[in-house]
Write a protein that holds these residues in place. Structure first.
Motif, PDB file in Angstrom:
ATOM      1  N   ASN A  66       0.825  -1.222   0.000  1.00 32.63           N
ATOM      2  CA  ASN A  66       0.000   0.000   0.000  1.00 32.63           C
ATOM      3  C   ASN A  66       0.852   1.261   0.000  1.00 32.63           C
ATOM      4  N   LYS A  67       1.838   1.280   0.869  1.00 31.25           N
ATOM      5  CA  LYS A  67       2.681   2.474   1.009  1.00 31.25           C
ATOM      6  C   LYS A  67       3.347   2.828  -0.323  1.00 31.25           C
ATOM      7  N   LEU A  68       3.927   1.844  -0.973  1.00 32.79           N
ATOM      8  CA  LEU A  68       4.609   2.098  -2.238  1.00 32.79           C
ATOM      9  C   LEU A  68       3.638   2.575  -3.314  1.00 32.79           C
ATOM     10  N   MET A  69       2.454   1.972  -3.369  1.00 30.91           N
ATOM     11  CA  MET A  69       1.478   2.368  -4.393  1.00 30.91           C
ATOM     12  C   MET A  69       1.067   3.830  -4.235  1.00 30.91           C
ATOM     13  N   PHE A  70       0.954   4.295  -2.978  1.00 33.30           N
ATOM     14  CA  PHE A  70       0.592   5.690  -2.745  1.00 33.30           C
ATOM     15  C   PHE A  70       1.781   6.627  -2.892  1.00 33.30           C
ATOM     16  N   GLU A  71       2.994   6.124  -2.715  1.00 37.18           N
ATOM     17  CA  GLU A  71       4.176   6.937  -3.001  1.00 37.18           C
ATOM     18  C   GLU A  71       4.295   7.171  -4.506  1.00 37.18           C
ATOM     19  N   LEU A  72       4.040   6.117  -5.276  1.00 41.12           N
ATOM     20  CA  LEU A  72       4.134   6.233  -6.739  1.00 41.12           C
ATOM     21  C   LEU A  72       3.000   7.064  -7.320  1.00 41.12           C
ATOM     22  N   PHE A  73       1.804   6.866  -6.782  1.00 44.44           N
ATOM     23  CA  PHE A  73       0.598   7.526  -7.300  1.00 44.44           C
ATOM     24  C   PHE A  73      -0.133   8.183  -6.132  1.00 44.44           C
ATOM     25  N   PRO A  74       0.331   9.369  -5.698  1.00 41.29           N
ATOM     26  CA  PRO A  74      -0.184   9.991  -4.479  1.00 41.29           C
ATOM     27  C   PRO A  74      -1.644  10.456  -4.546  1.00 41.29           C
ATOM     28  N   ASP A  75      -2.191  10.630  -5.720  1.00 35.66           N
ATOM     29  CA  ASP A  75      -3.578  11.102  -5.843  1.00 35.66           C
ATOM     30  C   ASP A  75      -4.534   9.916  -6.010  1.00 35.66           C
ATOM     31  N   GLY A  76      -4.735   9.167  -4.920  1.00 35.28           N
ATOM     32  CA  GLY A  76      -5.680   8.065  -4.967  1.00 35.28           C
ATOM     33  C   GLY A  76      -5.064   6.691  -5.129  1.00 35.28           C
ATOM     34  N   GLY A  77      -3.759   6.605  -5.222  1.00 38.76           N
ATOM     35  CA  GLY A  77      -3.105   5.307  -5.343  1.00 38.76           C
ATOM     36  C   GLY A  77      -3.104   4.770  -6.757  1.00 38.76           C
ATOM     37  N   ALA A  78      -2.501   3.612  -6.898  1.00 39.43           N
ATOM     38  CA  ALA A  78      -2.316   3.008  -8.223  1.00 39.43           C
ATOM     39  C   ALA A  78      -3.627   2.567  -8.850  1.00 39.43           C
ATOM     40  N   ALA A  79      -4.597   2.158  -8.031  1.00 42.20           N
ATOM     41  CA  ALA A  79      -5.863   1.688  -8.588  1.00 42.20           C
ATOM     42  C   ALA A  79      -6.687   2.839  -9.161  1.00 42.20           C
ATOM     43  N   LYS A  80      -6.391   4.061  -8.770  1.00 41.79           N
ATOM     44  CA  LYS A  80      -7.114   5.230  -9.299  1.00 41.79           C
ATOM     45  C   LYS A  80      -6.202   6.064 -10.204  1.00 41.79           C
ATOM     46  N   GLN A  81      -5.250   6.773  -9.612  1.00 39.06           N
ATOM     47  CA  GLN A  81      -4.371   7.620 -10.415  1.00 39.06           C
ATOM     48  C   GLN A  81      -3.561   6.790 -11.399  1.00 39.06           C
ATOM     49  N   GLY A  82      -3.181   5.595 -11.005  1.00 33.00           N
ATOM     50  CA  GLY A  82      -2.439   4.716 -11.903  1.00 33.00           C
ATOM     51  C   GLY A  82      -3.231   4.391 -13.157  1.00 33.00           C
ATOM     52  N   CYS A  83      -4.520   4.151 -13.002  1.00 34.10           N
ATOM     53  CA  CYS A  83      -5.382   3.868 -14.169  1.00 34.10           C
ATOM     54  C   CYS A  83      -5.474   5.074 -15.085  1.00 34.10           C
ATOM     55  N   ARG A  84      -5.600   6.243 -14.481  1.00 34.85           N
ATOM     56  CA  ARG A  84      -5.691   7.469 -15.281  1.00 34.85           C
ATOM     57  C   ARG A  84      -4.412   7.656 -16.087  1.00 34.85           C
ATOM     58  N   ILE A  85      -3.263   7.534 -15.429  1.00 35.00           N
ATOM     59  CA  ILE A  85      -1.976   7.724 -16.101  1.00 35.00           C
ATOM     60  C   ILE A  85      -1.739   6.625 -17.142  1.00 35.00           C
ATOM     61  N   ALA A  86      -2.267   5.436 -16.897  1.00 36.12           N
ATOM     62  CA  ALA A  86      -2.119   4.329 -17.847  1.00 36.12           C
ATOM     63  C   ALA A  86      -2.955   4.525 -19.111  1.00 36.12           C
ATOM     64  N   GLY A  87      -3.806   5.561 -19.122  1.00 31.98           N
ATOM     65  CA  GLY A  87      -4.643   5.829 -20.292  1.00 31.98           C
ATOM     66  C   GLY A  87      -5.877   4.947 -20.346  1.00 31.98           C
ATOM     67  N   LEU A  88      -6.360   4.540 -19.163  1.00 32.12           N
ATOM     68  CA  LEU A  88      -7.511   3.651 -19.088  1.00 32.12           C
ATOM     69  C   LEU A  88      -8.751   4.403 -18.600  1.00 32.12           C
ATOM     70  N   PRO A  89      -9.932   3.867 -18.902  1.00 30.88           N
ATOM     71  CA  PRO A  89     -11.167   4.469 -18.377  1.00 30.88           C
ATOM     72  C   PRO A  89     -11.225   4.364 -16.853  1.00 30.88           C
ATOM     73  N   GLN A  90     -12.166   5.088 -16.270  1.00 30.40           N
ATOM     74  CA  GLN A  90     -12.317   5.091 -14.821  1.00 30.40           C
ATOM     75  C   GLN A  90     -12.590   3.679 -14.311  1.00 30.40           C
ATOM     76  N   PRO A  91     -11.894   3.271 -13.229  1.00 33.59           N
ATOM     77  CA  PRO A  91     -12.115   1.936 -12.688  1.00 33.59           C
ATOM     78  C   PRO A  91     -13.496   1.825 -12.053  1.00 33.59           C
ATOM     79  N   TYR A  92     -13.962   0.583 -11.904  1.00 32.85           N
ATOM     80  CA  TYR A  92     -15.237   0.331 -11.230  1.00 32.85           C
ATOM     81  C   TYR A  92     -15.151   0.829  -9.797  1.00 32.85           C
ATOM     82  N   GLY A  93     -16.305   1.130  -9.235  1.00 32.66           N
ATOM     83  CA  GLY A  93     -16.362   1.559  -7.847  1.00 32.66           C
ATOM     84  C   GLY A  93     -16.247   0.387  -6.902  1.00 32.66           C
TER      85      GLY A  93
END
Length: 112
Positions: A81-108
């Protein structure tokens, strides 16, 4: 307002996610620059994993499953968890990571 990738403006939703996925490297760089993220090898491991899971499953994993997959598949054994939020501080990898990856919004929550 969208985001310009390779000189083409792409549509995004109200949260900044692409409406249609873009798997180009240019998409990643455009989003990373917009969000002030300097990409490292660790970022790329997460981005490529998210893209792979999206292509396989039609959606991306939630954070817990993302971390477990990165660890279990040997892509990123140090993932937590810590690393994922260090890499993607705005919501973590499951949120900001998806945006940066060029993917649609993840499911809720619960939609995985």
């Amino acid at each position: 307002m969208g985001i310009v990738i390779n000189g083409v403006e792409k549509e995004v939703d109200d949260y900044g996610y692409l409406l249609e996925p873009d798997f180009s490297e240019e998409a990643v760089h455009a989003f990373a620059e917009k969000e002030g993220i300097e990409l490292t090898e660790q970022h790329w491991k997460v981005i490529n994993y998210l893209r792979q899971k999206y292509q396989e499953d039609g959606h991306t994993p939630n954070l817990r499953n993302l971390i477990k997959g990165l660890q279990d598949e040997g892509v990123m054994p140090e993932a937590d968890n810590k690393l994922m939020f260090e890499l993607f501080p705005d919501g973590g990898a499951a949120k900001q990571g998806c945006r940066i990856a060029g993917l649609p919004q993840p499911y809720g929550k619960g939609g995985y």
